[in-house]
Design a protein around this motif. Sequence first.
Motif, short mmCIF file in Angstrom:
data_model
loop_
_atom_site.label_atom_id
_atom_site.label_comp_id
_atom_site.label_asym_id
_atom_site.label_seq_id
_atom_site.Cartn_x
_atom_site.Cartn_y
_atom_site.Cartn_z
N LEU A 182 0.85 -1.18 0.00
CA LEU A 182 0.00 0.00 0.00
C LEU A 182 0.89 1.23 0.00
CD1 LEU A 182 -2.71 -0.98 2.65
CD2 LEU A 182 -2.87 -1.16 0.16
N TYR A 183 0.57 2.19 -0.86
CA TYR A 183 1.30 3.44 -0.93
C TYR A 183 0.40 4.56 -0.45
CZ TYR A 183 5.08 1.07 -3.30
OH TYR A 183 6.13 0.23 -3.58
N VAL A 184 0.91 5.36 0.50
CA VAL A 184 0.11 6.36 1.20
C VAL A 184 0.78 7.72 1.06
CG1 VAL A 184 -0.81 7.08 3.44
CG2 VAL A 184 -0.75 4.65 2.85
N LEU A 185 0.00 8.73 0.66
CA LEU A 185 0.47 10.12 0.61
C LEU A 185 0.05 10.84 1.88
CD1 LEU A 185 -0.37 11.23 -3.04
CD2 LEU A 185 1.92 11.03 -2.06
N THR A 186 0.99 11.57 2.49
CA THR A 186 0.64 12.45 3.59
C THR A 186 0.14 13.78 3.04
OG1 THR A 186 2.84 13.45 3.83
CG2 THR A 186 2.45 11.37 4.99
N SER A 187 -0.51 14.57 3.92
CA SER A 187 -1.05 15.87 3.51
C SER A 187 -0.85 16.87 4.65
CB SER A 187 -2.53 15.76 3.15
OG SER A 187 -3.01 16.96 2.57
N ASN A 188 0.41 17.06 5.03
CA ASN A 188 0.72 17.96 6.13
C ASN A 188 1.08 19.37 5.70
OD1 ASN A 188 0.37 15.96 8.18
ND2 ASN A 188 2.32 15.06 7.55
N THR A 189 1.29 19.58 4.39
CA THR A 189 1.63 20.92 3.89
C THR A 189 0.44 21.61 3.25
OG1 THR A 189 2.41 19.98 1.78
CG2 THR A 189 4.05 20.27 3.53
N ASP A 190 -0.77 21.14 3.58
CA ASP A 190 -1.97 21.71 2.95
C ASP A 190 -2.55 22.89 3.71
OD1 ASP A 190 -3.07 20.48 5.16
OD2 ASP A 190 -4.49 19.22 4.04
N GLY A 191 -1.83 23.38 4.72
CA GLY A 191 -2.32 24.52 5.48
C GLY A 191 -3.13 24.14 6.69
N ARG A 192 -3.47 22.87 6.83
CA ARG A 192 -4.25 22.42 7.97
C ARG A 192 -3.49 21.41 8.83
NH1 ARG A 192 -10.22 21.61 5.15
NH2 ARG A 192 -10.56 23.81 4.69
N GLY A 193 -2.29 21.08 8.39
CA GLY A 193 -1.50 20.11 9.12
C GLY A 193 -0.36 20.77 9.88
N ASP A 194 0.49 19.93 10.43
CA ASP A 194 1.67 20.38 11.17
C ASP A 194 2.88 19.78 10.48
OD1 ASP A 194 3.45 21.33 13.02
OD2 ASP A 194 2.95 19.86 14.58
N PRO A 195 3.41 20.45 9.46
CA PRO A 195 4.49 19.85 8.66
C PRO A 195 5.72 19.53 9.49
CG PRO A 195 3.59 21.79 7.58
CD PRO A 195 3.04 21.78 8.95
N ARG A 196 6.30 18.36 9.18
CA ARG A 196 7.55 17.96 9.79
C ARG A 196 8.63 18.03 8.73
NH1 ARG A 196 4.95 12.38 12.42
NH2 ARG A 196 2.93 13.32 12.89
N GLU A 197 9.87 17.97 9.16
CA GLU A 197 10.96 17.99 8.20
C GLU A 197 10.79 16.82 7.22
OE1 GLU A 197 15.86 17.99 8.01
OE2 GLU A 197 14.82 17.90 9.94
N GLY A 198 10.84 17.13 5.91
CA GLY A 198 10.67 16.11 4.89
C GLY A 198 9.28 15.99 4.34
N ASP A 199 8.28 16.61 5.01
CA ASP A 199 6.92 16.56 4.48
C ASP A 199 6.81 17.38 3.20
OD1 ASP A 199 5.58 14.86 6.20
OD2 ASP A 199 5.08 16.43 7.63
N ASP A 200 5.86 16.97 2.36
CA ASP A 200 5.04 15.78 2.45
C ASP A 200 5.76 14.58 1.86
OD1 ASP A 200 2.53 16.00 3.81
OD2 ASP A 200 1.97 17.53 2.36
N ARG A 201 5.19 13.37 2.10
CA ARG A 201 5.89 12.13 1.78
C ARG A 201 4.98 11.12 1.09
NH1 ARG A 201 9.84 12.19 6.36
NH2 ARG A 201 9.20 13.96 7.62
N LEU A 202 5.61 10.23 0.36
CA LEU A 202 4.97 9.01 -0.10
C LEU A 202 5.52 7.88 0.73
CD1 LEU A 202 3.15 7.47 -2.13
CD2 LEU A 202 5.17 7.23 -3.59
#
Length: 381
Positions: free
Chosen positions: A353-373
């Motif tokens: 399973l491949y999952v995309l994060t969505s932390n840089t969409d203005g509603r998340g809390d981006p971490r170093e390296g976000d977003d990721r596959l």
Amino acid sequence: MRPLYPLILFALFTLAACGGEEREPAVIDDRIGGAEEPAPEAQPEDAVPVVEEVITGLNTPWEVVFAPDGRVFITERPGRILVVESGAVRAEPYAELDVDEVGEGGQLGLALDPAFGENGYLYTYYTAPDGEGGLVNRISRLVDEGGSATEDRVLLEAPAYSIHNGGRVAFGPDGKLYATLGDVGEEGLAQERDTLAGKIVRLNPDGSVPEDNPFPGSHVYNEGHRNPQGLAWHPETGELYAPEHGPTGHDELNWIRPGENYGWPEVAGAGGEPEYRDPVIESGAETWAPSGAAFATGGPFANNLFFTGLRGSALYRVALSADDPSRVEEFEPLLEGEHGRLRTVVEGPDGALYVLTSNTDGRGDPREGDDRLLRVTFEDE
């Protein structure tokens, strides 16, 4: 009437998503979808998720698609479609479209034609300026030429707004193109059949209306939806399921049947009203904010449905009854809080399973390296 709060907040979301330094996506695990030796087969009761980072530095990604020739396409909401080839993200985008990344809009879904290897067609869903100061959601066909894609023709236009744009496109086992469209902040539109807002639609690949659609002459496949963002067909039965955002809580997973009404805004969640179809499961007071969905075709959870949660920050697993498509036998959240907001899940050619994060969409809390596959497999505990 549309709610006023998106008019105040969407600019803040957009600024937050676009702020900060420019990032160059980087592949850090080039086994993307590759035919490697599978992990030892775990039993369902012992299987635990193992997560590997595959790509980092993505900018508000929304969809990931695996091509039969080994390429991987990733959409980013500012209007880019990236391509991963030869183990790297190509510096030049595979395609760039004139989108308006306002609120929840922008470059959203992507699907490959079942005959992509022969015709080079891709189908995308995006939010764009309508030329009159407003917005429009478009389903458009692209064509692959010389290793890049250009827009070939617009197949369908629908209402758009800063919220509730739906956005998923996918081909069903019947060869038809399906898309999820939200109510664009006007609840009542979901019950009006003369608009595409708040609907799931079904098209022929050329954009025409299939003759066997439930409402003659209409692209509408069913109605009464608030903001569905996922489409997944059971690999054995072919039944279609779609996760859907509820108002506050009452998020849903729906079994999609042609011509049926799913109740919004008259009903949120399971209302038990005979004229509306209830979800197979809902979140109650909890909020999942569900988005992408996919079935696993093998491994310890073969035929289980997985869907991502944005607010829930989890990957949800659903085991459906083999005898009753409307009955859930098991439900569990995985990866809760470990990777932030999760947007999309697909099964790769390797069965992972491949999952995309969505932390840089203005509603998340981006971490170093976000977003990721992320690549998710299951192994014995």
